[in-house]
Motif scaffolding. Structure first.
Motif: not given
Length: 291
Positions: A256-271
């Protein structure tokens, strides 16, 4: 001289503008959420943490290993599917009995939903009653724990992905082959070129752009793969099949760590964007490109 305007611009320009503004606003909002400490366990008590979520990811061994598995799965899946699909297309380009039936049957896997494909291959890889171990036993090979072994599980999911999406490569490559001109091929044969020389030096260069587009599409889909991993392994065993996409799901809906999950998704998007731009630059060079 009167400058003529394209009347269709009045139709597509507002649509492009609305989509661009919407994408920009949503992207900025997602970036803003990644800079906070938003958790469903502490609703209404999130705080601004800056780049802490990003530094946390690059110090997170689980996240980095998930990124590595994503890269490995994407490279293997894209390479195998493109090479295998081209080989099958070149075989199907020949005349043989039941050719139309074979071409039709090869396209069946892409019609099936990923859930059905995942369940089907989960039954095939069952260690006790699966077809895979039965075939190995007929060959005198010991049974394998296809989905229960950390060394084998990722490649088992890869087999299912290759089975489902190689027909996609076949479909697009076959369309490109059917639309390619036959004159260069006939001229090469008249000049005495062997069949493999015609394929390697004439046919494949003609299909280069189509192959590159297919490879880009499959690379994007492989990076985003989630259904097969969820159905077949749930990221296990021992996190051996946990890709970055699946890791973000676990962080969001288990921790339930929404901000960290969004960060993971953004890093995946950038990569993903950086990798695909590099891949695009290799496949479509600006200088010396043949048209």
């Amino acid at each position: 001289m009167v400058k003529r305007t394209d009347p269709s611009r009045m139709f597509y320009q507002p649509i492009v503008m609305v989509l661009s503004i919407t994408s920009l606003v949503l992207t900025l909002y997602v970036v803003w959420l990644s800079l906070r400490d938003l958790s469903l366990m502490r609703a209404g008590r999130d705080t601004f943490v800056g780049l802490d979520n990003y530094t946390r990811f690059f110090a997170d061994p689980r996240g980095l290993w998930a990124l590595w598995r994503t890269v490995l799965f994407t490279v293997l899946a894209t390479s195998i599917e493109v090479v295998l699909g081209l080989a099958i297309v070149l075989f199907l380009d020949r005349d043989f009995a039941l050719k139309r039936i074979v071409r039709t049957l090869l396209l069946v896997p892409i019609i099936m939903t990923p859930v059905v494909v995942g369940l089907t291959w989960r039954f095939i890889f069952d260690p006790a009653s699966g077809m895979a171990n039965y075939l190995l036993s007929r060959l005198g090979i010991d049974a394998m724990d296809w989905l229960g072994s950390p060394q084998v599980a990722l490649f088992s999911v890869l087999i299912a992905d290759v089975w489902q999406w190689t027909p996609f490569v076949i479909l697009l490559s076959m369309a490109a082959l059917d639309s390619a001109p036959s004159n260069p091929l006939d001229a090469a044969r008249v000049d005495g070129a062997r069949e493999w020389q015609v394929t390697w030096y004439v046919l494949l260069p003609m299909l280069r752009r189509a192959i590159a587009i297919v490879a880009l599409i499959r690379a994007i889909d492989s990076i985003k793969a989630f259904d097969l991993f969820y159905i077949m392994t749930r990221g296990g065993p021992a996190l051996s099949t946990e890709t970055l996409n699946f890791y973000g799901y676990v962080v969001a809906f288990t921790n339930f760590e929404i901000s960290y999950a969004i960060t993971v998704a953004l890093i995946l998007t950038i990569f993903t964007n950086v990798a695909l731009l590099a891949m695009y630059g290799v496949l479509f060079p600006r200088k010396g490109e043949r048209t």
